[in-house]
Design a protein around this motif. Structure first.
Motif, PDB file in Angstrom:
ATOM      1  N   ASP A 151     -11.123  19.884 -14.706  1.00 30.45           N
ATOM      2  CA  ASP A 151     -10.638  20.957 -13.840  1.00 30.45           C
ATOM      3  C   ASP A 151     -11.754  21.354 -12.890  1.00 30.45           C
TER       4      ASP A 151
ATOM      5  N   THR B 230     -10.203  13.741  -6.420  1.00 31.16           N
ATOM      6  CA  THR B 230      -8.917  13.086  -6.702  1.00 31.16           C
ATOM      7  C   THR B 230      -8.867  11.643  -6.206  1.00 31.16           C
TER       8      THR B 230
ATOM      9  N   SER C  87      -6.873  19.496 -10.790  1.00 30.93           N
ATOM     10  CA  SER C  87      -6.986  19.038 -12.167  1.00 30.93           C
ATOM     11  C   SER C  87      -6.599  17.563 -12.211  1.00 30.93           C
TER      12      SER C  87
ATOM     13  N   ARG D  64      -4.615   9.983 -13.451  1.00 31.78           N
ATOM     14  CA  ARG D  64      -3.548  10.671 -12.721  1.00 31.78           C
ATOM     15  C   ARG D  64      -4.031  12.040 -12.262  1.00 31.78           C
TER      16      ARG D  64
ATOM     17  N   GLN E 229      -9.477  15.480 -19.429  1.00 37.12           N
ATOM     18  CA  GLN E 229      -9.032  16.274 -18.287  1.00 37.12           C
ATOM     19  C   GLN E 229     -10.225  16.955 -17.642  1.00 37.12           C
TER      20      GLN E 229
ATOM     21  N   LEU F 232      -3.118  15.849 -11.843  1.00 34.29           N
ATOM     22  CA  LEU F 232      -2.193  16.854 -12.362  1.00 34.29           C
ATOM     23  C   LEU F 232      -1.891  17.923 -11.323  1.00 34.29           C
ATOM     24  N   GLU F 233      -2.903  18.244 -10.534  1.00 33.34           N
ATOM     25  CA  GLU F 233      -2.756  19.324  -9.542  1.00 33.34           C
ATOM     26  C   GLU F 233      -3.812  19.133  -8.468  1.00 33.34           C
TER      27      GLU F 233
ATOM     28  N   ASP G 270     -12.124  19.560 -22.595  1.00 33.85           N
ATOM     29  CA  ASP G 270     -11.998  19.130 -21.209  1.00 33.85           C
ATOM     30  C   ASP G 270     -13.252  19.569 -20.474  1.00 33.85           C
TER      31      ASP G 270
ATOM     32  N   VAL H  73      -6.867  13.741 -14.758  1.00 35.64           N
ATOM     33  CA  VAL H  73      -7.117  13.111 -16.056  1.00 35.64           C
ATOM     34  C   VAL H  73      -7.837  11.797 -15.789  1.00 35.64           C
TER      35      VAL H  73
END
Length: 580
Positions: free
Chosen positions: A244, A217, A234, A224, A242, A226-227, A199, A236
């Motif tokens: 971060d 984001t 995070s 998508r 992924q 994730l956080e 990642d 994807v």
């Protein structure tokens, strides 16, 4: 996020796979494969070329049709042809091509006869004994499929470092463009130069971290989220990768960069060292009690622990901390230390450019010499040279050298090592060369003893100079041959020949661990591009990164030598050969 070369490569590769599975014209399939390979090794971003069609048309193997599709992918992210092919064949079927020995024709057979579309379906069919019932398959191939599918279904998905670097750079450029961002850097295994990346870890300092998180984001390339928080998010990507992202205060930036670069083992060792000094180390800084005594830079953290700065490539807890404490850290190789390249191909075999263009490109990369090492005749698919063809090339190189100033072409060949360890060309022609690069291109599944003996016999040949891509692996595509590598390295030391670190991003062969073995035995490593066009000498930087992970210094690398020093070493190698 802007489209990268890797995105275009992925589209063209999938088109080629699906076309071949459909049984399309082989020349059409080959055009897409060649274009994908060329773009994957291209040192420039095609995104910067789309407004200049004449530059795209000038790329090797790229005509108006493929140039138009490159523009289509860069501007839209996909291609109409690929969308049509996906409707005709499920895209997941290309996953089957990861199985060793399953080319598109055999995949088509399994799809037609058994309805196989996924790795899981293929494994189930092998477990049930249905694969060996298909014409062209037997019990042995079914057993190999069972083993390979099990391995692939279990392994963590990792991406080639060379493919992920431009993705990271595009993301970082986008983050840098966010108002209030002061620094944006990559961390994790990408920064450590690992050959594969699981990642991406990105780190920023910014006046308004929330704005930076929104920027990431909101990207159209996100599959998508994730956080999402004020200081951490995070996501994807559509590719499945992924990402971060973390935001930290400037006073903690160095400690955070150190922490998120890793590796985990290196971080644990540093924390233990801090504890021994009654200190506490975390991603926010190095503390004595509640007082932060270092954290704004990595250098400051290392210094407070009593250590010099440790290069990211070394941070694997493989002795680097002990070496730092004793003043024995290596002075790692730099790209500018390379004086030449000893493995390159031309139009005389499977390269895209003539000898003169390769020489010009190598000199543009500030190299002083280049070995022309086209394939030998055994590799008929790449138009390998026989003795007469190589003889004509030798004469041509002499003619070109007579017109060159401050640059020299060396006469070489990439000769096939046959299964009995003999070389694919006669001694009479090999003896006229400056160097002979030996390579395995078939028989990858020989037993450990047979494969090792094959290499040792080849290395004994009096004309043998360099063992190319010693394990034969292709990252994420083909596992390394089963060889006794320490024995091969010791043979190279005794014989006085050399090992290649092939810098092609799909190979990076030798591994970092193998480089350390070579260094410990005093065997010089040759870092070569394996360039097949004038655009591929940039691959040398990937090889240098791998060499740095292997603790290699200037003196450990063959092609950091001057031409005179190199010629002396090559002559000494030939003098120590024992014949065939």
């Amino acid at each position: 996020m802007p489209i990268t070369n890797a995105d275009v490569v992925a589209v063209f590769s999938e088109i080629a796979d699906l076309l071949e599975i459909e049984g399309a014209n082989p020349f059409r399939v080959r055009a897409y494969r060649n274009a994908a390979r060329m773009l994957g090794e291209l040192g420039r971003s095609v995104r910067t070329m789309v407004d200049r069609p004449e530059e795209l048309d000038a790329l090797p193997g790229i005509g108006p049709d493929l140039a138009g599709k490159i523009v289509e992918v860069v501007t839209t992210g996909s291609c109409a042809l690929l969308q049509r092919l996906r409707k005709e064949l499920p895209p997941v079927i290309t996953e089957l091509l990861k199985i060793p020995g399953l080319g598109p024709k055999r995949v088509r057979t399994l799809h037609r006869e058994l309805g196989i579309e996924t790795l899981a379906q293929l494994r189930q069919a092998a477990e049930q004994g249905r694969v060996q019932s298909v014409h062209g398959f037997g019990a042995k191939s079914e057993r190999q499929i069972l083993e390979a599918t099990g391995r692939l279904l279990q392994q963590e998905r990792r991406y080639k470092w060379a493919d992920m670097e431009p993705v990271a750079q595009a993301l970082l450029a986008d983050l840098h463009a966010t108002p209030g961002v002061h620094r944006a850097v990559a961390a994790g295994s990408l920064r450590r130069g690992r050959e594969t990346v699981g990642d991406l870890d990105l780190l920023v300092t910014a006046e308004n971290p929330g704005t930076v998180m929104d920027r990431l984001t909101a990207s159209e390339d996100i599959q998508r989220v994730l956080e999402q928080g004020v200081t951490r998010s995070s996501v994807v990507l559509k590719s499945g990768l992924q990402v971060d992202l973390r935001a930290v205060a400037p006073a903690s930036f160095g400690a955070a960069w150190l922490y998120f670069t890793g590796s985990k083992a290196h971080n644990i060792a540093l924390r233990k060292l801090a504890q021994d000094k009654d200190l506490k180390l975390n991603e926010y800084g190095l503390y004595r009690g509640k007082q932060r005594i270092a954290g704004d830079t990595e250098t400051a953290v290392y210094k407070a622990l009593g250590l010099p700065f440790i290069e990211p490539e070394l941070r694997e807890d493989r002795g680097e901390i002990e070496a730092a404490r004793s003043g024995a850290l290596p002075r790692l190789l730099q790209l500018t230390d390379l004086r030449g390249d000893l493995h390159a191909h031309t139009k005389d075999s499977d390269g895209h450019d003539p000898i003169e263009a390769m020489a010009e490109a190598a000199r543009a990369h500030r190299l002083h010499y280049l070995a022309i090492t086209d394939h030998s005749k055994r590799l008929a698919l790449v138009h390998g040279l026989d003795a007469d063809g190589l003889s004509r090339q030798i004469d041509r190189i002499d003619e070109i050298n007579a017109s060159l100033r401050d640059f020299v072409l060396l006469k070489g060949v990439e000769v096939d090592i046959l299964e009995d360890g003999s070389l694919d060309l006669p001694d009479a022609i090999l003896g006229r060369l400056d160097l002979v690069v030996g390579a395995v291109h078939s028989g990858f599944d020989l037993s450990r003893d047979k494969q090792t003996d094959r290499l040792l016999r080849a290395m004994d040949h009096r004309c043998f100079s360099i063992l190319a891509h010693p394990t034969g692996r292709l990252i994420n595509e083909r596992p390394p041959c089963d060889i006794d590598l320490p024995r091969v390295v010791r043979k190279a030391r005794e014989r006085g020949c050399f090992l290649e670190l092939n810098a092609h991003p799909a190979r990076l062969d030798l591994s970092d661990a193998a480089c350390r073995i070579a260094k410990s035995e005093g065997v010089l490593v040759s870092i070569n591009s394996d360039a097949h066009s004038r655009l591929q000498f940039d691959s040398l930087r990937f090889g240098v990164s791998q060499a740095r992970r292997g603790w290699l210094e200037t003196g450990d690398v063959l092609n950091t030598r001057t031409l005179g020093q190199l010629r002396s070493l090559l002559a000494a190698t030939m003098a120590r050969g024992v014949g065939q």
